[in-house]
Design a protein around this motif. Sequence first.
Motif, short mmCIF file in Angstrom:
data_model
loop_
_atom_site.label_atom_id
_atom_site.label_comp_id
_atom_site.label_asym_id
_atom_site.label_seq_id
_atom_site.Cartn_x
_atom_site.Cartn_y
_atom_site.Cartn_z
N PHE A 27 1.70 -0.25 0.06
CA PHE A 27 2.87 0.60 -0.13
C PHE A 27 3.30 1.29 1.16
O PHE A 27 2.51 1.52 2.07
CB PHE A 27 2.64 1.64 -1.23
CG PHE A 27 1.40 2.50 -1.06
CD1 PHE A 27 1.39 3.61 -0.25
CD2 PHE A 27 0.23 2.18 -1.75
CE1 PHE A 27 0.26 4.40 -0.11
CE2 PHE A 27 -0.91 2.97 -1.63
CZ PHE A 27 -0.90 4.09 -0.80
N GLN A 28 4.59 1.56 1.25
CA GLN A 28 5.20 2.40 2.28
C GLN A 28 6.19 3.30 1.53
O GLN A 28 7.34 2.91 1.31
CB GLN A 28 5.92 1.58 3.34
CG GLN A 28 6.60 2.45 4.41
CD GLN A 28 7.36 1.63 5.44
OE1 GLN A 28 6.90 0.56 5.85
NE2 GLN A 28 8.50 2.12 5.87
N ASN A 29 5.72 4.44 1.08
CA ASN A 29 6.41 5.25 0.06
C ASN A 29 6.47 4.48 -1.25
O ASN A 29 5.98 4.92 -2.27
CB ASN A 29 7.81 5.68 0.49
CG ASN A 29 7.82 6.75 1.56
OD1 ASN A 29 6.78 7.11 2.12
ND2 ASN A 29 9.00 7.29 1.85
N GLU A 30 7.11 3.31 -1.24
CA GLU A 30 7.21 2.45 -2.42
C GLU A 30 6.22 1.29 -2.34
O GLU A 30 5.80 0.89 -1.24
CB GLU A 30 8.64 1.89 -2.57
CG GLU A 30 9.67 2.91 -3.00
CD GLU A 30 10.08 3.86 -1.89
OE1 GLU A 30 10.38 5.04 -2.20
OE2 GLU A 30 10.09 3.46 -0.73
N ARG A 56 -4.72 5.90 2.09
CA ARG A 56 -3.39 6.49 2.17
C ARG A 56 -3.31 7.38 3.41
O ARG A 56 -4.21 8.15 3.69
CB ARG A 56 -3.12 7.31 0.91
CG ARG A 56 -1.76 7.95 0.79
CD ARG A 56 -1.56 8.50 -0.62
NE ARG A 56 -2.74 9.19 -1.12
CZ ARG A 56 -3.16 9.13 -2.37
NH1 ARG A 56 -2.53 8.42 -3.28
NH2 ARG A 56 -4.24 9.80 -2.75
N ARG A 57 -2.24 7.27 4.16
CA ARG A 57 -2.04 8.11 5.33
C ARG A 57 -0.55 8.45 5.44
O ARG A 57 0.31 7.65 5.07
CB ARG A 57 -2.51 7.39 6.60
CG ARG A 57 -1.81 6.08 6.86
CD ARG A 57 -2.54 5.20 7.87
NE ARG A 57 -1.86 3.92 8.07
CZ ARG A 57 -1.99 2.88 7.25
NH1 ARG A 57 -2.78 2.96 6.19
NH2 ARG A 57 -1.36 1.75 7.50
N GLY A 115 -0.17 2.84 2.93
CA GLY A 115 -1.54 2.53 2.56
C GLY A 115 -1.63 1.40 1.56
O GLY A 115 -0.70 0.58 1.44
N GLU A 116 -2.75 1.36 0.84
CA GLU A 116 -2.94 0.32 -0.17
C GLU A 116 -3.84 0.85 -1.29
O GLU A 116 -4.67 1.74 -1.08
CB GLU A 116 -3.53 -0.95 0.45
CG GLU A 116 -4.86 -0.76 1.14
CD GLU A 116 -5.33 -2.03 1.84
OE1 GLU A 116 -6.54 -2.32 1.76
OE2 GLU A 116 -4.51 -2.72 2.46
N ALA A 117 -3.62 0.30 -2.47
CA ALA A 117 -4.42 0.64 -3.64
C ALA A 117 -5.20 -0.59 -4.08
O ALA A 117 -4.63 -1.69 -4.18
CB ALA A 117 -3.53 1.13 -4.77
N HIS A 118 -6.49 -0.42 -4.35
CA HIS A 118 -7.36 -1.50 -4.83
C HIS A 118 -7.64 -1.26 -6.31
O HIS A 118 -8.04 -0.15 -6.70
CB HIS A 118 -8.67 -1.53 -4.04
CG HIS A 118 -8.50 -1.87 -2.59
ND1 HIS A 118 -9.02 -3.02 -2.03
CD2 HIS A 118 -7.87 -1.22 -1.59
CE1 HIS A 118 -8.71 -3.06 -0.74
NE2 HIS A 118 -8.01 -1.97 -0.45
N GLY A 154 11.33 4.04 -9.41
CA GLY A 154 11.05 4.40 -8.03
C GLY A 154 9.92 3.61 -7.41
O GLY A 154 9.66 3.71 -6.21
N THR A 155 9.20 2.82 -8.20
CA THR A 155 8.12 1.93 -7.74
C THR A 155 7.11 2.65 -6.85
O THR A 155 6.67 2.12 -5.83
CB THR A 155 8.68 0.69 -7.01
OG1 THR A 155 9.34 1.10 -5.80
CG2 THR A 155 9.65 -0.08 -7.88
N GLY A 156 6.76 3.86 -7.23
CA GLY A 156 5.78 4.63 -6.48
C GLY A 156 6.39 5.64 -5.54
O GLY A 156 5.73 6.59 -5.11
#
Length: 360
Positions: free
Chosen positions: A277-280, A249-250, A258-261, A20-22
């Motif tokens: 990411f956008q869901n995935e 994340r929003r 959002g984004e992960a660092h 599901g890639t997130g």
Amino acid sequence: MTKIDVQMVEDIAVGAALLGTGGGGDPYVGKLMAIQALQKNGPVELIGVDDVPDDALVVPAAMMGAPTVLVEKIPSGKEIFKAFDSLQNYLGKEIFAVIPIEAGGLNSMIPITVAAEKKLPLVDVDGMGRAFPELQMVTFHLYGLSATPMVLADEKGNSLLLNTINNFWTESLARNATVVMGGSVMIAIYPMYGRDLKQAGIRNIITYSAKIGRAIREARKNGEDPIEALLKATGGFTLFKGKISDVQRRTTGGFVQGEAHIDGIDQYKGENMIIDFQNENLIARRNGKVVATVPDLICIVDAHTAAPITTEGLRYGQRVVVIGIPCDSKWRSEKGIATVGPRYFGYDVDYVPVEELIKG
């Protein structure tokens, strides 16, 4: 013919959550629903695509919306059956079998629940081979199949039947309805015949998900490295290893964005990775350089257990490994890349297969 039992459900949930890639929803609630349905009704029959008659009707069952919403808004358990039954009544024909629309934690479990309760077979096929955020982002769309008629149902008892002029209108109208209905709904969508499924579907996704989950489980049990077992089972590549230092994340417009660092550890110490990411998960940059993009799979797993981490589950301080997995060949066609490639999501980069990007 394979029978899906409780242990296989556990393995599918892990494997599909990875694919599901997130996105695709956290498997926990869906797994509880599926296991309860199996305990009540017995194992589900898993059949191959070629076992479906050409004129038989098959329907995907799924959740639509922002996965973050499901952390607080738990499904009642009734809405997916309302959507499924309403679509069957509208079509006026018995549904032969259920399929997942994508590989994802929750969306791998919902079809098992429906199959168990309705005593229908589950077909070992889906429309993505992974998860994507929008309704037209399925291989069924690439082959000209219509998403509608479709039915959306919420936990309050509301349901909505849609007939649209194309799949982009389906996405727009259904997404807006989902927001109004509380941010997540259950859907029955893309009704199709066996002949279309055989051409347009991505085969063996359920057994592939179970294989991944089983490989991780057995590696842990035997004291082996579950990350290595995961890479072997998927043919994937390690893109990065590090500690999550920030998550932005929003939840907006029916998606979690959002984004992960990630700050590097071990051999990646002193480096960094940012994943949008956008869901995935959509795109991964290592030290500013793109190392993977959709439609290839960008998966984040726990560095010690290889447990998949969904976008709503990302937390500061988690030690993670980022893995890239080549997507199904259907997505590497011209129409596939136009539908789900990086430029569709607004990135000014061309798609390059992950196995080429890792070479440097």
